[in-house]
Design a protein around this motif. Structure first.
Motif: not given
Length: 283
Positions: A119-137
């Motif tokens: 969970l995060d409120s930063s759009v640039p961070a969320l873009r990175a987090a969504a592809r950080a791991h195959a099992r990460a949302e």
């Protein structure tokens, strides 16, 4: 596309209903709809409720470069080891203030069937987090607010240099769940406080941590982690750029100050990694 398992964790932030996939979005039975961005995260924030402390694009780029160079790998390994001890292999892991998802990815590597939600409120961070791991949302949310997450759904909550919403941590954790918190100590990056103007750790940080968690958690244990890094001028620029100090220094000031340092410079990394258990009735 968010996984079906994620839908067993998330709830609609506007009503108590569950969510379902529909045409590139998540929608509840009351027709509240939340877009799935093309970068893979779902935005659950309504209106323009972006937290004022949310990471900027430059901060996310600096963090990705600095962490990618391995300077905080000992911390990531510590979190992965503790996660393996605290949570089952198929755990549901929530990361509050996930940033780029770097530490969530390390934990998921240690739990071979786990689902991670950052969970995060930063759009640039969320873009990175969504592809950080195959099992990460990743989901856009202000972690200071009540979370759009089912009560008792999580086996493990991560909180690494991020806001601490104690009541929500406790609410979302299951009966045997655990909270992993990382805070910097007063010795963290001490060599950069004077020469670069890096903001020092608040001496009341430990007191504020206790105040945030004591009503809902008992401290299980704390592991200190301290080691020396050797940082180049470029490393230091990225380190400052990913921190709150970036808001107080111009690029020219930072170049001038790092240019005066003899590098590579030995710099202390110093953390407290603490394990907390939710208080149950009668405790």
């Amino acid at each position: 596309m968010p996984s079906d398992r994620l839908l067993s964790v998330l709830t609609c932030p506007q009503c108590p209903a569950g969510l379902e996939h529909t045409r590139g979005a998540l929608r509840c039975a009351n027709r509240h709809t939340f877009d799935i961005a093309r970068h893979g995260y779902v935005s659950l924030l309504t209106g323009h409720r972006r937290a004022p402390s949310a990471d900027s694009p430059d901060m996310v780029r600096c963090r990705a470069s600095f962490l990618g160079a391995g300077h905080y790998d000992p911390l990531a390994r510590t979190l992965a080891r503790l996660a393996g001890e605290l949570a089952p292999p198929d755990a549901a892991v929530l990361d509050a203030g996930t940033g780029s998802g770097h530490y969530l990815a390390a934990v998921l590597d240690a739990l071979p069937a786990a689902l991670g939600l950052g969970l995060d409120s930063s759009v640039p961070a969320l873009r990175a987090a969504a592809r950080a791991h195959a099992r990460a949302e990743a989901a856009g949310w202000d972690v200071w607010q009540p979370w759009p997450v089912r009560t008792g759904c999580a086996d493990l909550v991560l909180n690494v240099f991020a806001p601490r919403n104690g009541p929500e941590f406790a609410r979302v954790l299951g009966p045997d769940g655990a909270l992993l918190v990382v805070t910097p100590t007063a010795r963290h990056l001490r060599e950069l406080h004077g020469p670069v103007g890096l903001l020092a750790v608040d001496p009341r940080k430990e007191e504020r941590l206790r105040r945030a968690l004591d009503a809902c958690f008992r401290l299980d244990r704390t592991e200190p982690l301290e080691y020396a890094m050797r940082l180049t001028a470029e490393d230091i620029t990225r380190l400052v750029g990913m921190s709150p100090t970036a808001h107080h220094l111009t690029a020219a000031e930072l170049r001038d100050r790092t240019g005066r340092l003899g590098t590579p410079l030995p710099v202390t990394a110093s953390f407290a990694v603490s394990v907390h258990r939710p208080l149950r009735p009668g405790q």
